[in-house]
Design a protein around this motif. Structure first.
Motif, mmCIF file in Angstrom:
data_model
loop_
_atom_site.group_PDB
_atom_site.id
_atom_site.type_symbol
_atom_site.label_atom_id
_atom_site.label_comp_id
_atom_site.label_asym_id
_atom_site.label_seq_id
_atom_site.Cartn_x
_atom_site.Cartn_y
_atom_site.Cartn_z
ATOM 1 N N THR A 1 0.840 -1.104 0.036
ATOM 2 C CA THR A 1 -0.017 0.121 -0.061
ATOM 3 C C THR A 1 0.960 1.016 -0.082
ATOM 4 O OG1 THR A 1 -1.540 -1.189 1.242
ATOM 5 C CG2 THR A 1 -1.867 1.274 1.124
ATOM 6 N N ILE A 2 2.175 1.087 0.754
ATOM 7 C CA ILE A 2 2.920 2.609 0.718
ATOM 8 C C ILE A 2 3.243 2.804 -0.691
ATOM 9 C CG2 ILE A 2 5.085 3.280 1.743
ATOM 10 C CD1 ILE A 2 4.437 1.563 4.259
ATOM 11 N N GLY A 3 3.755 1.572 -1.289
ATOM 12 C CA GLY A 3 3.935 1.626 -2.696
ATOM 13 C C GLY A 3 3.142 2.338 -3.642
ATOM 14 N N LEU A 4 1.722 1.898 -3.455
ATOM 15 C CA LEU A 4 0.726 2.339 -4.330
ATOM 16 C C LEU A 4 0.604 3.811 -4.076
ATOM 17 C CD1 LEU A 4 -1.774 -0.730 -3.748
ATOM 18 C CD2 LEU A 4 -0.598 0.304 -5.895
ATOM 19 N N ILE A 5 0.918 4.398 -2.719
ATOM 20 C CA ILE A 5 0.728 5.800 -2.450
ATOM 21 C C ILE A 5 1.881 6.497 -3.042
ATOM 22 C CG2 ILE A 5 0.220 7.415 -0.817
ATOM 23 C CD1 ILE A 5 -1.149 5.050 0.900
ATOM 24 N N GLY A 6 3.079 5.947 -2.669
ATOM 25 C CA GLY A 6 4.291 6.934 -2.888
ATOM 26 C C GLY A 6 4.857 6.742 -4.334
ATOM 27 N N GLY A 7 4.536 5.461 -5.060
ATOM 28 C CA GLY A 7 5.230 5.108 -6.376
ATOM 29 C C GLY A 7 4.684 6.223 -7.385
ATOM 30 N N PRO A 8 3.357 6.325 -7.693
ATOM 31 C CA PRO A 8 3.070 7.537 -8.746
ATOM 32 C C PRO A 8 3.438 8.764 -8.488
ATOM 33 C CG PRO A 8 1.157 5.975 -8.029
ATOM 34 C CD PRO A 8 2.133 5.893 -6.949
ATOM 35 N N LEU B 1 -11.419 14.613 -8.339
ATOM 36 C CA LEU B 1 -11.285 13.133 -8.560
ATOM 37 C C LEU B 1 -9.938 12.654 -8.086
ATOM 38 C CD1 LEU B 1 -11.856 11.038 -10.772
ATOM 39 C CD2 LEU B 1 -10.419 11.886 -12.214
ATOM 40 N N GLY B 2 -8.956 13.630 -7.871
ATOM 41 C CA GLY B 2 -7.680 13.187 -6.740
ATOM 42 C C GLY B 2 -8.119 12.671 -5.558
ATOM 43 N N THR B 3 -9.116 13.387 -4.769
ATOM 44 C CA THR B 3 -9.466 13.120 -3.416
ATOM 45 C C THR B 3 -10.150 11.827 -3.790
ATOM 46 O OG1 THR B 3 -9.815 15.375 -3.190
ATOM 47 C CG2 THR B 3 -10.721 14.101 -1.530
ATOM 48 N N VAL B 4 -10.829 11.485 -4.664
ATOM 49 C CA VAL B 4 -11.791 10.266 -4.640
ATOM 50 C C VAL B 4 -10.588 9.240 -4.681
ATOM 51 C CG1 VAL B 4 -12.997 8.783 -6.196
ATOM 52 C CG2 VAL B 4 -13.539 11.244 -5.568
ATOM 53 N N TYR B 5 -9.740 9.419 -5.393
ATOM 54 C CA TYR B 5 -8.246 8.465 -5.354
ATOM 55 C C TYR B 5 -7.913 8.143 -4.316
ATOM 56 C CZ TYR B 5 -8.873 6.972 -10.405
ATOM 57 O OH TYR B 5 -9.160 6.465 -11.706
ATOM 58 N N ALA B 6 -7.532 9.216 -3.604
ATOM 59 C CA ALA B 6 -6.813 9.201 -2.340
ATOM 60 C C ALA B 6 -7.678 8.367 -1.197
ATOM 61 C CB ALA B 6 -6.636 10.720 -1.931
ATOM 62 N N ALA B 7 -9.218 8.503 -1.375
ATOM 63 C CA ALA B 7 -9.835 7.937 -0.485
ATOM 64 C C ALA B 7 -9.730 6.459 -0.584
ATOM 65 C CB ALA B 7 -11.271 8.232 -0.656
ATOM 66 N N TYR B 8 -9.436 5.583 -1.461
ATOM 67 C CA TYR B 8 -9.240 4.485 -1.908
ATOM 68 C C TYR B 8 -7.868 3.985 -0.830
ATOM 69 C CZ TYR B 8 -7.795 -0.118 -3.691
ATOM 70 O OH TYR B 8 -7.575 -1.421 -3.832
ATOM 71 N N ALA B 9 -6.934 4.892 -0.925
ATOM 72 C CA ALA B 9 -5.632 4.565 -0.078
ATOM 73 C C ALA B 9 -6.053 4.632 1.176
ATOM 74 C CB ALA B 9 -4.549 5.636 -0.453
#
Length: 462
Positions: A191-198, A302-310
């Protein structure tokens, strides 16, 4: 949009507890002195000091960041250097999935017969020339479509092999009673990679070029191979001696297929994963287009929506162990599977009003429930599957998960062009919920997982 990564397992008629290696009469491969088996370690040692798990967690965090950078850089490289259009970009993405689907049966046999530490080191370090050849060719102005497709396919095949090997490795370095929190730790690392990688990929590509950014993944795999090399030498004993009678690769493949044909639980759980991934793939392929054209969400929304998944996924990692133990493994699997499928209905519901708030709620619920389901199901499979079959079971399920996401995205896009986006989103949610609901019938379909969890994860009194 997030998509399920739930894992399923097969339940043999009389499950054999996974063993840490072959009979003692088989001499170990020459190498560094063996580390004491984690299963024999005192229960008082916390997981944060469990050396093999710490190595795996660090590797997963590192490689996840690298893969996310490459997922962004590779298509941008094709656009910048080869003038890729929609078809080229889609074909490039498909080439990262296809090898895993086609080779999964053979990968499973190889993992069950392999010296796991050597295999993990090899597949990690082989990624370096596979990925590194792309920026080298770009720097020499010699990058071509065939080269890019071969590199994507090779990297995809190696990723599939590493994923199956890791799932088979964990039960051999972590005691059964600690598998649930250990799987949570690995999911948290990814999960950390999914958040920091992009974010890292975007910064690097903005500062330099997509081609040099691929070197981040090369560095990540070099580090990952070194971390795998530090795992216990006991992993260099093949697991096939733990109970497999198959001598040839063909016999081993038939043995794995026989388990799939025989076990209702395996087929039912594969159906649940396929349903959720078909629905999730269809919704994911249409999500950005739907949010932009139908709901008129702004980029920050849209960015906030994606952040909510994380956020939802991270919360799932934190509570998975306590929720699963409180509900029981079978009930947690059932409830979270249905919860993830039902959450997909919130996507088309956003068209009725309060679209931003509804999509944020969807991402939070889906991230939470799908993550708990994935962790609980992975743990259940590791508990009930004999060690000599675990690689083939993992590979079969990985093939199902890998294939259904792009199929769902393609079919969803094709249908949406004919009947509209919202009806397809409703249908996708219905498919996902129907697949998840199959875990409820018959009522005892998950009984063996529950018995295995009670038998192996609860310390016995003296």
């Amino acid at each position: 949009m997030g998509s399920s990564t739930a894992e399923e397992s097969s339940v043999p008629p009389e499950p054999v507890p996974p063993k840490s290696g072959p009979p003692e009469s088989v001499p170990p491969e020459p190498g560094p002195p063996a580390t004491p088996a984690p299963a024999e370690a005192p229960e008082s040692i916390p997981l944060r000091r469990h050396r093999p798990l710490l190595l795996l967690v660090t590797e997963q965090m590192t490689s996840s960041v690298g893969r996310q950078v490459t997922a962004l850089a590779l298509p941008l490289l094709a656009i910048a250097h080869l003038h890729a259009g929609p078809l080229g970009a889609s074909a490039l993405m498909a080439m990262t999935y296809l090898p895993g689907v086609l080779l999964s049966p053979l990968i499973g046999v190889a993992v069950d017969r392999a010296r796991l530490r050597r295999m993990l080191v090899s597949v990690s370090w082989l990624q370096v020339p596979a990925i590194g050849s792309v920026p080298l060719a770009a720097a020499l102005d010699g990058l071509t479509w065939p080269h890019l497709f071969v590199a994507a396919a090779a990297s995809g095949a190696l990723n599939s092999a590493q994923g199956v090997a890791l799932q088979s490795c964990l039960p051999r370095v972590v005691p059964p009673e600690r598998l649930l929190p250990a799987n949570s730790s690995l999911t948290g690392a990814r999960t950390i990679g999914l958040i920091g990688g992009p974010a890292l990929g975007g910064i690097l590509i903005g500062l330099i070029d997509p081609a040099p950014a691929l070197l981040v993944e090369c560095a990540a795999y070099l580090v990952g191979g070194a971390l795998f090399l530090a795992l216990p030498a006991a992993l260099n004993r093949s697991a096939r001696e733990a109970g497999s009678g198959a001598r040839s690769r063909l016999e081993a493949l038939r043995e794995g297929l026989a388990v799939i044909r025989r076990e209702t639980l395996l087929r039912r759980q594969a159906l649940a994963a396929a349903g959720l991934n078909l629905g999730g793939g269809a919704g994911g392929g249409l999500f950005v287009l739907y949010a932009d054209r139908e709901l008129r969400l702004s980029p920050w929304q849209l960015g906030t929506v994606y952040a909510a998944y994380a956020v939802g996924m991270g919360t799932g990692v934190l509570v998975a162990t306590s929720v699963t133990r409180a509900l029981g493994m079978a009930r947690a699997i059932r409830l979270c599977a249905v919860g993830a499928g039902a959450a997909l209905f919130l996507i088309p519901a956003a068209s009725l009003g309060l679209s931003f708030a509804v999509l944020v709620l969807y991402q939070l619920l889906f991230g939470l429930t799908a993550t708990i389901w994935s962790i609980a199901m992975t743990t259940g499979r590791q508990l009930v599957t004999p060690a000599h079959l675990l690689g083939r079971v993992n590979a079969f399920l990985q093939a199902v998960l890998t294939a259904t996401l792009p199929v769902g995205a393609f079919v969803g896009g094709w249908l949406a062009s004919r009947v509209g986006i919202v009806p397809v989103l409703v249908g996708a949610a219905a498919v996902a919920l129907a697949g998840a609901s199959s875990l409820w019938f018959p009522r005892d379909v998950l009984a063996e997982i529950e018995r295995a969890a009670e038998r192996k994860t609860v310390p016995q009194k003296p």
